[in-house]
Design an enzyme around this catalytic site. Structure first.
Site, PDB file in Angstrom:
ATOM      1  CG  ASP A 256      35.536   1.409  -3.560  1.00 25.56           C
ATOM      2  OD1 ASP A 256      35.797   1.772  -4.729  1.00 25.56           O
ATOM      3  OD2 ASP A 256      34.411   1.506  -3.070  1.00 25.56           O
TER       4      ASP A 256
ATOM      5  CG  ASN B 231      24.288  -0.760   1.426  1.00 26.10           C
ATOM      6  OD1 ASN B 231      24.883   0.218   0.980  1.00 26.10           O
ATOM      7  ND2 ASN B 231      24.866  -1.936   1.577  1.00 26.10           N
TER       8      ASN B 231
ATOM      9  CG  HIS C 116      27.984   1.116  -0.028  1.00 26.26           C
ATOM     10  ND1 HIS C 116      27.986  -0.182  -0.502  1.00 26.26           N
ATOM     11  CD2 HIS C 116      27.940   1.894  -1.138  1.00 26.26           C
ATOM     12  CE1 HIS C 116      27.964  -0.164  -1.813  1.00 26.26           C
ATOM     13  NE2 HIS C 116      27.921   1.070  -2.229  1.00 26.26           N
TER      14      HIS C 116
ATOM     15  CD  GLU D 214      28.541  -3.175   1.565  1.00 30.73           C
ATOM     16  OE1 GLU D 214      27.751  -2.201   1.576  1.00 30.73           O
ATOM     17  OE2 GLU D 214      28.622  -3.941   0.601  1.00 30.73           O
TER      18      GLU D 214
HETATM   19  P1  PGA Z   1      26.627   3.508  -8.537  1.00 33.42           P
HETATM   20  O1  PGA Z   1      27.331   2.987  -7.209  1.00 33.42           O
HETATM   21  O2  PGA Z   1      27.222   4.843  -8.811  1.00 33.42           O
HETATM   22  O3  PGA Z   1      26.987   2.494  -9.594  1.00 33.42           O
HETATM   23  O4  PGA Z   1      25.167   3.586  -8.242  1.00 33.42           O
HETATM   24  C1  PGA Z   1      27.475   3.867  -6.140  1.00 33.42           C
HETATM   25  C2  PGA Z   1      28.000   3.121  -4.950  1.00 33.42           C
HETATM   26  O5  PGA Z   1      27.657   1.946  -4.770  1.00 33.42           O
HETATM   27  O6  PGA Z   1      28.743   3.733  -4.171  1.00 33.42           O
END
Ligand code: PGA
Length: 256
Positions: free
Chosen positions: A78, A147, A149, A154
């Site tokens: 992404d 959450n 994702h 989302e």
């Molecule tokens: P993080 O993010 O590795 O910074 O915790 C993971 C994500 O949001 O997919």
């Protein structure tokens, strides 16, 4: 490698490791075994804090001569939208500084959704087509949001099938504000591989560390398959490896 545990849950192999170094080494073992099997294939990378321990280990293995990424193609999950590539919070910039500047992936073999594209919908189509054109999408690395994702998919009514343009939730903006001067500076949109795009990879490697991820890791692996938790779709994938540290594994282990 200290204390290490492997369990099989709903057909998902889960490794639980003691500390970030061990998580990075285990994830690198999984990645390198795919690479040995398919040295010219397409690989999907992820950004965020979580995969940094893996990237550190891959850089170390490249430096000691045991890793060669010279023939792979690299995709990324992404990118924020809009954002310029030279913005130090762009995922393009992150991938360069955290991994690609230190290993031998060829620049012309790197692709990431463009936060600079004039038309995000057209960029989604271009990116999805570029991945689908590959018949050798070997492995996708993913982290997980609090959450649930994966990528920026989302919570939603259905699992997004293809690369899509999304509005970030407040929860994601708040979680990512730590990298920006303030939450107001976090872009409000992103372009992300869909859950369906991720599921096309022959293997998915999910890494999660820290107690903040403990509950959602349990829900994703043991809970219902529900687009409100996009990682739960991985229960339907035939080849998923999860690497956790002991903090992220706590709720999962408590429910077994
Ligand atoms: P993080 O993010 O590795 O910074 O915790 C993971 C994500 O949001 O997919």
């Amino acid at each position: 490698m200290g204390n290490s545990q492997a369990i099989n849950l709903n057909n998902i192999t889960v490794y639980i490791e003691d500390g970030l170094d061990a998580v990075g080494k285990r994830a690198a073992d999984v990645f390198c075994s795919a690479l040995t099997d398919a040295p010219t294939a397409a690989y999907g990378f992820a950004t965020g804090s979580t995969p940094v321990c893996l990237y550190q280990e891959l850089i170390a293995r490249y430096k000691d001569g045991s890793l060669d990424m010279g023939e792979i193609s690299a995709f990324n999950l992404d990118e924020y939208y809009p954002i310029t590539k030279d913005n130090d919070q762009s995922y393009d910039y992150f991938m360069s500084t955290e991994l690609f500047n230190h290993v031998n992936v060829k620049p012309e073999n790197r692709d990431i959704p463009s936060g600079e594209a004039p038309n995000p919908a057209a960029e989604c189509l271009r990116y999805e087509a570029a991945i689908r054109a590959r018949k050798d999408f070997k492995l996708q690395i993913v982290g997980i949001g609090e959450n649930g994702h994966i990528g920026f998919n989302e919570p939603a009514a259905t699992f997004p099938a293809t690369t899509n343009y999304v509005e970030l939730t407040e929860s994601t903006i708040t979680a990512n504000a730590r990298f920006f001067d303030s939450a107001a500076d976090v872009p409000k949109h992103a372009i992300t591989m869909g859950v369906g795009t991720i599921m096309m990879a022959e293997q998915v490697l999910l890494i999660a560390t820290g107690s903040k991820k403990s509950q959602i890791v349990r829900d994703s692996i043991l809970g219902d398959i529900d687009p409100q938790v996009s990682a739960s779709a991985l229960q339907m994938h035939r080849n998923v490896t999860v690497v956790l540290d002991t903090d992220a594994a706590r709720d999962l282990l408590a429910q077994l």
